[in-house]
Each structure stands twice: as structure tokens, then as C-alpha cells.
Design a protein around this motif. Sequence first.
Motif, PDB file in Angstrom:
ATOM      1  N   UNK A 125      52.821  28.818  -2.669  1.00 40.93           N
ATOM      2  CA  UNK A 125      54.085  28.810  -3.400  1.00 40.93           C
ATOM      3  C   UNK A 125      54.037  27.780  -4.523  1.00 40.93           C
ATOM      4  N   UNK A 126      53.499  26.592  -4.224  1.00 38.28           N
ATOM      5  CA  UNK A 126      53.400  25.547  -5.241  1.00 38.28           C
ATOM      6  C   UNK A 126      52.537  26.015  -6.406  1.00 38.28           C
ATOM      7  N   UNK A 127      51.413  26.636  -6.090  1.00 39.30           N
ATOM      8  CA  UNK A 127      50.513  27.118  -7.134  1.00 39.30           C
ATOM      9  C   UNK A 127      51.172  28.191  -7.989  1.00 39.30           C
ATOM     10  N   UNK A 128      51.896  29.110  -7.349  1.00 40.24           N
ATOM     11  CA  UNK A 128      52.541  30.188  -8.100  1.00 40.24           C
ATOM     12  C   UNK A 128      53.615  29.647  -9.031  1.00 40.24           C
ATOM     13  N   UNK A 129      54.329  28.623  -8.588  1.00 39.88           N
ATOM     14  CA  UNK A 129      55.380  28.042  -9.444  1.00 39.88           C
ATOM     15  C   UNK A 129      54.783  27.336 -10.646  1.00 39.88           C
ATOM     16  N   UNK A 130      53.621  26.690 -10.463  1.00 37.77           N
ATOM     17  CA  UNK A 130      52.965  26.029 -11.589  1.00 37.77           C
ATOM     18  C   UNK A 130      52.525  27.058 -12.616  1.00 37.77           C
ATOM     19  N   UNK A 131      52.031  28.225 -12.128  1.00 33.69           N
ATOM     20  CA  UNK A 131      51.592  29.278 -13.036  1.00 33.69           C
ATOM     21  C   UNK A 131      52.778  29.888 -13.768  1.00 33.69           C
ATOM     22  N   UNK A 132      53.880  30.132 -13.032  1.00 30.00           N
ATOM     23  CA  UNK A 132      55.044  30.782 -13.639  1.00 30.00           C
ATOM     24  C   UNK A 132      55.834  29.833 -14.529  1.00 30.00           C
ATOM     25  N   UNK A 165      60.443  27.629   9.929  1.00 32.16           N
ATOM     26  CA  UNK A 165      59.157  26.947   9.858  1.00 32.16           C
ATOM     27  C   UNK A 165      58.329  27.604   8.764  1.00 32.16           C
ATOM     28  N   UNK A 166      57.662  26.793   7.942  1.00 31.34           N
ATOM     29  CA  UNK A 166      56.858  27.305   6.831  1.00 31.34           C
ATOM     30  C   UNK A 166      55.422  26.831   7.010  1.00 31.34           C
ATOM     31  N   UNK A 167      54.489  27.777   6.959  1.00 29.43           N
ATOM     32  CA  UNK A 167      53.076  27.432   7.115  1.00 29.43           C
ATOM     33  C   UNK A 167      52.575  26.614   5.926  1.00 29.43           C
ATOM     34  N   UNK A 168      51.624  25.719   6.208  1.00 31.06           N
ATOM     35  CA  UNK A 168      51.090  24.852   5.160  1.00 31.06           C
ATOM     36  C   UNK A 168      50.418  25.651   4.046  1.00 31.06           C
ATOM     37  N   UNK A 169      49.667  26.703   4.398  1.00 29.06           N
ATOM     38  CA  UNK A 169      49.008  27.468   3.349  1.00 29.06           C
ATOM     39  C   UNK A 169      50.015  28.239   2.494  1.00 29.06           C
ATOM     40  N   UNK A 171      63.486  35.008   0.048  1.00 29.21           N
ATOM     41  CA  UNK A 171      62.170  35.593   0.275  1.00 29.21           C
ATOM     42  C   UNK A 171      61.077  35.063  -0.628  1.00 29.21           C
ATOM     43  N   UNK A 172      61.403  34.092  -1.487  1.00 27.82           N
ATOM     44  CA  UNK A 172      60.376  33.545  -2.373  1.00 27.82           C
ATOM     45  C   UNK A 172      59.357  32.708  -1.608  1.00 27.82           C
ATOM     46  N   UNK A 173      59.811  32.058  -0.549  1.00 27.53           N
ATOM     47  CA  UNK A 173      58.956  31.199   0.263  1.00 27.53           C
ATOM     48  C   UNK A 173      58.904  31.760   1.676  1.00 27.53           C
TER      49      UNK A 173
END
Length: 259
Positions: A53-60, A44-48, A32-34
Motif C-alpha cells: 500500500x505504501x509503495x502504491x501511494x508513492x507511485x500514485x 488486522x493488516x498484514x505487514x506485506x 477497500x484500499x488497504x
Amino acid sequence: MSGTTDAALDLQHVADELGVHYQTAYRWVRTGKLPARLVNGKYQVRLDDIDRFRTSRVVEHPPAPPSPQRLHRHADSMHTALVNGDEADVRHIARSLVGEGTPVIELIQTVLVPPLRRIGQSWHDGEISIWVEHRASAIVERLLGEIATNPRGRRKGSVLVAAVAGDRHSLPTAMAALTLRDANWDVHHLGADMPPEELYSFCDANDVDVAVISSTNSDAAELAAETAAALTARGTPAILGGPGSTLESLLERCEAARS
């Protein structure tokens, strides 16, 4: 990342986009993380959602930026991808480095500019066709639009970026505009081949603190210098950039002109 925000990728492309193994992307979806949805039995994963998700991982988990040696290795890979016209690989290299904490200015100067110079020299030496150089430049210009940042905080000022009539090299203006925007300037990017009268008119009609005039065509260099001088005389401090100028120098000169 190109396309509309409701577009989606399958898990393999998601893994490639995030620079991880397929099983890692699958685990993020299953836990459920992504966010993802099943379409015809496939995730299927939406582009936004990928971008969030990428931004949240950089912050965490803020990564240590890649070493200079690694950036130079990536510059070699970028050169290969640009010569081959492999836009997907170009995007993957750039996005992975940005995701790992590489500053935009470092990505441009260390990973993008050297391959472009090598390609330009190869064309000059007759080793490749001009379409190879043009394709590479177009790919990089599209990439810069995709990785553009919108940092928070108070803007340092308003800056105009353009090249004068006769100078049709738009890529240097795009690099300058992205670097300034990343440094928290409000950027008016007018691109290349702009008549000086239009630049004067723009500055008269808008609150512009600094004008950056890119000059990379020797045939238009005199006009570029005259335009920068005229803008300064009209009350808008102007900076003339050209071959040999660094983006760090550009930022410093804009700060000095603003103050």
C-alpha cells in the motif's frame, strides 16, 4: 519492517507505521484500499500489505521530498530516539521520510550520521555510557536492513564492501552497501573484520568490478590501505573510504573505477 510477511498489526499501529491518523487508516480499510481482516472484532493488516500500500501511494502520489530544514529537525528527533533506545520511533521517522521521497543517501547523511556522531562525541566526553552508543549503532544497522531497496534496471557493476581485520565497525560498511545498492550496483557486503587473504580469495572467485574498503579504525588504517593497494595490483580496482569521505564521493569513485 521486521518480522515475517504473514505477521499483522492492528489499525493504530498501521496508522503509526504509515504516518497518518487512525481514522485515515480506518477509512482506507473500510473503502477497500488497504486489505484487512477482522480478528476478534478488530481489524488486522498484514505487514506485506502495508508495504504494498505504501509503495502504491508513492507511485500514485509522489510527494515532494522534505526540505533540508525539515531533515535537520528530524535529525534532532532521531538523536533523541537513538539516545533513548526508542527503536519504534527511529523506524517511524526513517520510514516516513523515505515514504515522502527522501533519497536513501540523504536519509543516511543528514538524518542518521549526525545523531550518531553526536552520540559518539557524548560518549567521548563522558556524558553517556558506551552501551548507549552501541545500542544506537545496532538500531541503525537493523534499520538499514529494513529500508534496503532493490531498484529495477541494469546493474552498473559488481562491488565488494568490507572492512579489514581489526576494524570491527560494521555500520559504515552497511551504509556504503545500502547506498551502492540503491544506486543500482550489485553489492557483495562482507561486513567488518575481514582478513585480507579472504578478500583476495573472494575477488579471485567472483566477478568483482570494484572493491570498497572501509577504514574507520586508526589501528587498522595501515592494513586497510595495504589491502586496497594489493587488490588493485591483483586486478580489482579498490577504493579506500574513511572519516570525512562522503557517500556521494563513494558513488563517484566507484563509477570512475568501473570505467
